[in-house]
Scaffold this active site. Structure first.
Site, short mmCIF file in Angstrom:
data_model
loop_
_atom_site.label_atom_id
_atom_site.label_comp_id
_atom_site.label_asym_id
_atom_site.label_seq_id
_atom_site.Cartn_x
_atom_site.Cartn_y
_atom_site.Cartn_z
N SER A 1 15.52 45.81 28.35
CA SER A 1 15.99 47.17 28.78
C SER A 1 15.12 48.43 28.73
CB SER A 1 17.23 47.16 28.14
OG SER A 1 18.08 47.84 28.74
N SER A 2 14.06 48.53 29.33
CA SER A 2 13.34 49.46 29.55
C SER A 2 14.19 50.76 30.42
CB SER A 2 12.06 49.24 30.27
OG SER A 2 12.29 48.71 31.51
N HIS B 1 26.27 38.40 29.77
CA HIS B 1 27.49 38.79 30.87
C HIS B 1 28.77 38.90 30.32
CE1 HIS B 1 24.61 38.55 33.96
NE2 HIS B 1 23.99 37.46 33.26
N TYR C 1 23.47 39.95 40.46
CA TYR C 1 24.39 40.59 39.03
C TYR C 1 25.67 41.27 39.61
CZ TYR C 1 25.05 43.65 35.08
OH TYR C 1 25.52 44.10 33.97
N ASP D 1 23.51 48.15 26.95
CA ASP D 1 21.99 48.23 26.70
C ASP D 1 21.82 49.92 26.15
OD1 ASP D 1 21.82 46.06 27.76
OD2 ASP D 1 20.79 46.62 29.61
N ARG E 1 16.03 46.88 23.73
CA ARG E 1 17.06 46.04 22.96
C ARG E 1 16.67 44.67 23.23
NH1 ARG E 1 18.09 43.57 26.72
NH2 ARG E 1 19.66 43.74 28.28
P1 ADP Z 1 14.59 46.35 32.28
O1 ADP Z 1 15.60 47.40 31.95
O2 ADP Z 1 15.03 45.01 31.95
O3 ADP Z 1 13.14 46.31 31.78
P2 ADP Z 1 15.15 46.89 35.23
O4 ADP Z 1 14.94 46.46 36.25
O5 ADP Z 1 16.82 47.37 34.81
O6 ADP Z 1 14.49 46.26 33.94
O7 ADP Z 1 14.61 48.59 34.79
C1 ADP Z 1 13.08 48.65 35.15
C2 ADP Z 1 12.79 49.99 36.04
O8 ADP Z 1 13.17 51.15 35.13
C3 ADP Z 1 11.50 49.97 36.37
O9 ADP Z 1 11.19 49.29 37.65
C4 ADP Z 1 11.24 51.59 36.59
O10 ADP Z 1 11.91 51.85 37.95
C5 ADP Z 1 12.20 52.00 35.17
N1 ADP Z 1 11.28 52.40 34.23
C6 ADP Z 1 11.76 52.02 33.02
N2 ADP Z 1 10.67 52.12 32.03
C7 ADP Z 1 9.97 53.11 32.73
C8 ADP Z 1 8.75 54.18 32.61
N3 ADP Z 1 8.40 54.24 31.25
N4 ADP Z 1 8.36 54.83 33.48
C9 ADP Z 1 8.88 54.77 34.69
N5 ADP Z 1 9.82 54.08 35.22
C10 ADP Z 1 10.44 53.11 34.16
MG MG Z 2 17.61 47.51 32.86
#
Ligand code: ADP
Ligand code: MG
Length: 393
Positions: free
Chosen positions: A140-141, A44, A236, A186, A37
């Site tokens: 927000s991966s 915040h 955070y 998220d 997203r």
């Molecule tokens: P954001 O949510 O902004 O991308 P975060 O630090 O909250 O950053 O989350 C990133 C973490 O989520 C990565 O370091 C990993 O641990 C996990 N992650 C996200 N996507 C994947 C994926 N496709 N495969 C494995 N781990 C993932």
């Molecule tokens: Mg995140």
């Protein structure tokens, strides 16, 4: 030039190929995806029970896999960005005891979702994860991974289908297993996002209002600074604590309940830092409501002005911006036809979001490239659909 985003079907193909290689030629039976997203405004504010205005992205996390008869779980991620082993194997506790977090860290997001899944017991499974959401870039991966895993588990052992409860379970996963005390935004938008709409979320009532966002004369540009300052982890929870402290001094359940008058009346009981944190939150909640109204009226100039005010407040009062994000926003705002720009996500790096007239997109990208001291990545995005089950043809 903006970076191309792999399509969902390309990601499914990639995950499927890996699945067949790793798991002895067997084909996966289930495929799902959930989006990352971008937050247009309301930063915040979610953990202060306020408003946020995000949209789901065309970038998604895909999970393909199959239920197995035993208690074992095997998961592979195809991303090369985790700097840890990309496979994890563990057993589901048969006596109902909790699944503890461990290594690799990325697997904790999966374990957390298994733990908080609302139709226990979770069966054993094999799965492969592929994603087009940049990791750790503020898009927000993590929530897209949680929501994709939850959606996957729904195919193996269905729950009651309650979408808000699903978002809350995924948020819990991030709290207990990734150690990030995040708000609900998220996961909520990753579950409930809609094509051609932003989502105004009231994080107190958990009600969401769709706000149309599909004007072809408008572009939403995301610029990844490609920096991530290591402060993030500790800052955070500190911000969150400062907000709770401010609310408690004001005698409120949360800063959502507080007005600027309440804050000014109590100013001498707050130290300067706590005052500034609270002021950002109270004003940002108000800005977010105003921005949603402006968007409904297609008043993009007002929306853009609110974005810039939001950025300045995050920089000066909440102190979560950084030089790179400030540079990107300043560069974007120099281009005629740009309505507004701001840092998005937790801060200290990650991305900016910019609202601009479609016809100045190339000029804007070129100008930011010229002015930014680092190497940015650009994504031209449209509001996209939330988590989905995919066909495996
Ligand atoms: P954001 O949510 O902004 O991308 P975060 O630090 O909250 O950053 O989350 C990133 C973490 O989520 C990565 O370091 C990993 O641990 C996990 N992650 C996200 N996507 C994947 C994926 N496709 N495969 C494995 N781990 C993932
Ligand atoms: Mg995140």
């Amino acid at each position: 030039m903006a970076s191309p985003v792999p399509s969902v079907s390309e990601l499914v193909q990639e995950a499927r190929r890996t699945y067949e290689q790793v798991f002895g030629g067997e084909a996966p039976e289930v495929a799902v995806c959930a989006p990352g997203r971008v937050n247009l405004i309301g930063e915040h504010t979610d953990y202060n029970q306020g408003f946020v205005l995000p949209m789901a992205l065309p970038m998604v996390t895909v999970v393909v896999g199959t239920r197995t008869s035993g208690q074992s779980v095997s998961i592979v991620t195809v991303t090369k960005d985790v700097e840890e082993p990309n496979r994890v194997d563990f057993n589901l506790p048969s006596d109902g005891s909790p699944l503890s977090p461990g290594h690799p860290k990325w697997a904790n997001y999966v374990k957390g979702v298994v733990q908080h899944y609302r139709a226990q017991p979770v069966p054993g499974f094999r799965a492969v994860i592929a994603s087009s959401v940049p990791l750790g870039g503020g898009l927000s991966s993590s929530a897209s991974l949680e929501v994709a895993v939850y959606t996957f588990l729904q195919q193996l052992n269905p729950d009651d289908g309650d979408k808000v409860a699903k978002a809350v379970a995924c948020q819990q996963a991030e709290h207990t297993h990734a150690g990030v005390p995040c708000g609900i935004m998220d996961q909520f938008v990753s579950v409930l996002g809609r094509e051609a709409h932003a989502l105004l979320i009231d994080c107190r009532s958990l009600e969401a209002t769709l706000v149309p966002l599909s004007d072809p004369s408008l572009v939403i540009l995301i610029t990844n600074s490609n920096v991530k300052h290591s402060l993030t982890g500790s800052e955070y929870p500190t911000r969150r604590r400062q907000c709770e402290e401010a609310a408690s001094i004001l005698g409120k359940a949360s800063l959502r309940e507080a007005t600027m008058k309440d804050l000014e009346d109590s100013r001498d009981r707050l130290d300067n830092v706590t005052y500034r944190r609270a002021r950002h939150v109270i004003e940002e909640i108000e800005r977010t409501s105003q921005a949603a109204e402006a968007l409904k009226r297609s008043s993009y100039k007002i929306f853009g002005k609110l974005m810039v005010e939001s950025h300045n407040s995050l920089r000066d009062l909440y102190e979560v911006s950084c030089r790179e994000l400030d540079e990107l926003v300043a560069a974007a705002m120099e281009v005629d036809g740009v309505y507004g720009s701001r840092m998005t996500g937790g801060g200290f790096g990650g991305c900016t979001v910019t609202l601009l007239q479609a016809h100045v997109i190339d000029r804007t990208i070129l100008h930011i490239q010229e002015r930014y001291s680092g190497s940015p990545t650009f994504y031209v995005t449209t509001p996209s659909v939330g988590a989905q089950v995919l066909r495996l043809s």
